[in-house]
Design a protein around this motif. Structure first.
Motif, short mmCIF file in Angstrom:
data_model
loop_
_atom_site.label_atom_id
_atom_site.label_comp_id
_atom_site.label_asym_id
_atom_site.label_seq_id
_atom_site.Cartn_x
_atom_site.Cartn_y
_atom_site.Cartn_z
N GLU A 175 0.83 -1.20 0.00
CA GLU A 175 0.00 0.00 0.00
C GLU A 175 0.87 1.25 0.00
N VAL A 176 0.32 2.31 -0.56
CA VAL A 176 1.02 3.60 -0.53
C VAL A 176 1.19 4.03 0.92
N GLY A 177 2.41 4.41 1.26
CA GLY A 177 2.73 4.80 2.62
C GLY A 177 3.49 3.74 3.40
N ASP A 178 3.57 2.51 2.87
CA ASP A 178 4.34 1.46 3.54
C ASP A 178 5.82 1.83 3.60
N LEU A 179 6.45 1.53 4.72
CA LEU A 179 7.90 1.73 4.84
C LEU A 179 8.64 0.68 4.02
N VAL A 180 9.70 1.12 3.31
CA VAL A 180 10.49 0.21 2.49
C VAL A 180 11.97 0.54 2.64
N LEU A 181 12.80 -0.45 2.33
CA LEU A 181 14.25 -0.29 2.30
C LEU A 181 14.77 -0.65 0.91
N ALA A 182 15.67 0.17 0.38
CA ALA A 182 16.33 -0.11 -0.90
C ALA A 182 17.77 -0.48 -0.61
N ILE A 183 18.18 -1.66 -1.09
CA ILE A 183 19.53 -2.16 -0.82
C ILE A 183 20.22 -2.43 -2.15
N GLY A 184 21.42 -1.89 -2.30
CA GLY A 184 22.17 -2.09 -3.53
C GLY A 184 23.58 -1.55 -3.41
N ASN A 185 24.21 -1.32 -4.58
CA ASN A 185 25.60 -0.88 -4.62
C ASN A 185 25.70 0.39 -5.45
N PRO A 186 25.24 1.53 -4.95
CA PRO A 186 25.24 2.76 -5.74
C PRO A 186 26.65 3.28 -6.01
N ALA A 229 17.41 -4.79 -4.24
CA ALA A 229 16.16 -5.19 -3.60
C ALA A 229 15.42 -4.00 -3.02
N LEU A 230 14.10 -4.01 -3.18
CA LEU A 230 13.20 -3.14 -2.44
C LEU A 230 12.39 -4.06 -1.53
N VAL A 231 12.60 -3.94 -0.23
CA VAL A 231 12.00 -4.87 0.73
C VAL A 231 11.14 -4.11 1.73
N ASP A 232 10.21 -4.85 2.35
CA ASP A 232 9.39 -4.26 3.40
C ASP A 232 10.09 -4.41 4.74
N THR A 233 9.44 -3.99 5.81
CA THR A 233 10.07 -4.02 7.13
C THR A 233 10.14 -5.44 7.72
N ASP A 234 9.56 -6.40 7.02
CA ASP A 234 9.72 -7.81 7.40
C ASP A 234 10.82 -8.49 6.60
#
Length: 478
Positions: A175-186, A229-234
């Motif tokens: 859903e819009v507003g969910d917290l997410v984390l983006a993990i990578g090698n910028p 990866a774009l992951v949720d808080t779980d």
């Protein structure tokens, strides 16, 4: 979007969702939107994403691709005098090899070493190396690439070791507003984690791939994050980071990720049967605009208005007709052709999805889900000889070939699938996807018929080429 005005029978489409209005009590408002509070305890102050990162980060890898490019260089032809006549890409000079490297990210999605990344990260690569967070390096084998979704699936040998991996989450539950984390090698600086929220869903006007349907996030995504990866808080995967909107190349807080449901279907195809098998709808339409909604008596612009139906295709078998308005697929709303294509592409084969379709009244129809048939067989052939189409590879058009080439609409006939550089066909401007409508006023029924037509001598060639909704009439001397 260009709108075709057609004469449709009188239609009434009933919306399938209701808008509930009314007063909300103060207690309910407080429950829906609780007031922000200052952290009061040590435990609240120390809340952190670190436990999620510890689980997910080992399954996010760096991907290095390498390819060898053949070039020709000569000090003589580097002289401005010769470049004036031969240009920058002179065919003369000594052949040399140049190494091109690419850097991106990837996500391990299976303990046996299956990794997903973006196609543009490893496109045309001769070697692909995967580097884990613990600095171990593996040579990767490319299981398959899907240019339509900009996804690629890799495999590394684990010798029986179970690798850390990220589990998929149903992206339709995001859903819009969910917290997410983006993990990578910028920028190649090493593994980095950024946080944000889901800014928007079902973004279909991005123009990154054929199947435009993305999750938008304000988590910082930069070059090198592609495939991460774009992951949720779980710690569950909800998307593969793919692109950003930026004028400078840096993050402006507008990033896009391919939804995990699409990623899962692509991975399943390459790991099970070695190719992507997508469901085929067998009908085409346009977005319902305000004018169309008013003409059809709709309360608001929503859905896809069907303009054509392929005979004996899934839509035809389901009883969908020209003039119907597709409102949702499996309970998920459809607002434009891009979202319709996405919903179709993520349907499991062999299943039956319940549709809501509008004709004289709203009704549900059962859609048989199957792949596009290759009928007729493509019978691809490269045209040769002293004629304008020499150097073009052509094939018989079929639903399967149209799906493979990302053509939303097509007509039976002969289509160009490849053009050899510097050939007569290339100089004429032919492109893959172009359709040969007629040659000297004769419509080629098959590739064999076109090959015979182009094998005859002609003092003048009159060729009609179709490209989308455009028609090009070419007259070329023999």
């Amino acid at each position: 979007m260009r709108i075709r005005l057609r004469s449709w029978p009188a239609l009434v489409v009933v919306a399938v969702s209701l808008l509930l209005t009314g007063c909300v009590s103060a207690a309910a408002q407080q429950q829906i939107a609780p007031q922000s509070q200052v952290p009061e305890t040590r435990q609240q102050i120390q809340l952190s994403f670190a436990p999620v990162v510890r689980v997910v980060a080992p399954a996010v890898v760096n991907i290095y691709s390498r390819r060898v490019v053949q070039t020709r260089t000569s000090p003589l032809f580097s002289d401005p005098f010769f470049q004036r006549f031969f240009g920058q890409n002179s065919p003369f000079g000594m052949p040399r090899q140049r190494i091109e490297n690419s850097l991106g990210s990837g996500v391990v999605v299976s303990p046996d070493g299956v990794i997903v990344t973006n196609n543009h990260v490893i496109a045309d690569a001769d070697e692909v190396t995967v580097v884990f967070a613990d600095r171990r390096e593996f040579e990767a084998r490319i299981l398959g690439v899907d240019e339509h979704t900009d996804l690629a699936v890799l495999q590394v040998k684990t010798d029986g070791e179970r690798l850390p991996f990220v589990q998929f989450r149903d992206s339709d539950t995001v859903e819009v507003g969910d917290l997410v984390l983006a993990i990578g090698n910028p920028f190649g600086v090493g593994q980095t984690v950024t946080s944000g929220i889901v800014s928007a869903l079902a973004q279909t006007r991005v123009g990154i791939s054929d199947l435009n349907f993305f999750i938008q996030t304000d988590a910082a995504i930069n070059p090198g994050n592609s495939g991460g990866a774009l992951v949720d808080t779980d710690g569950r995967l909800i998307g593969i980071n793919t692109a950003i909107y930026s004028n400078s190349g840096g993050s402006l807080g507008i990033g896009f990720a391919i939804p995990s449901n699409m990623v899962r279907s692509v991975v399943a195809g390459f790991t099970s049967v070695g190719k992507v098998e997508r469901a085929w709808f067998g009908a085409w339409g346009q977005q319902v605009s305000s004018d169309i909604a008013n003409a059809l008596g709709l309360r608001r612009p929503a859905g896809v208005l069907i303009e054509s139906v392929y005979a004996d295709g899934p839509a035809d078998d389901a009883g969908i007709e020209v003039g119907d308005v597709i409102l949702d697929v499996g309970g998920r709303p459809v607002d434009d052709p891009q979202s319709l294509n996405y919903r179709i592409a993520t349907l499991p084969l062999g299943d039956t999805s319940m549709w809501t379709s509008g004709a004289a009244a709203t009704r549900k129809v059962s859609l048989p889900v199957r792949t596009a048939p290759e009928d007729p067989p493509r019978a691809a052939v490269e045209l040769t000889g002293s004629q304008p189409l020499a150097g073009a590879t052509v094939a018989n058009m079929s639903p399967a070939l149209a799906d493979e080439m990302g053509l939303e609409r097509f007509q039976p006939g002969v289509v160009v699938t490849a053009v050899r550089p510097a050939s007569p066909a290339a100089r004429m401007g032919l492109q893959p996807g172009d359709q040969v409508i007629s040659v000297n006023d004769q419509e080629p029924a098959s590739t064999d018929a076109l090959r015979r037509q182009m094998g005859r001598r002609s003092a003048q060639w009159r060729i009609v080429i179709g490209r989308g909704e455009q028609r090009f009439n070419l007259v070329i001397g023999g």
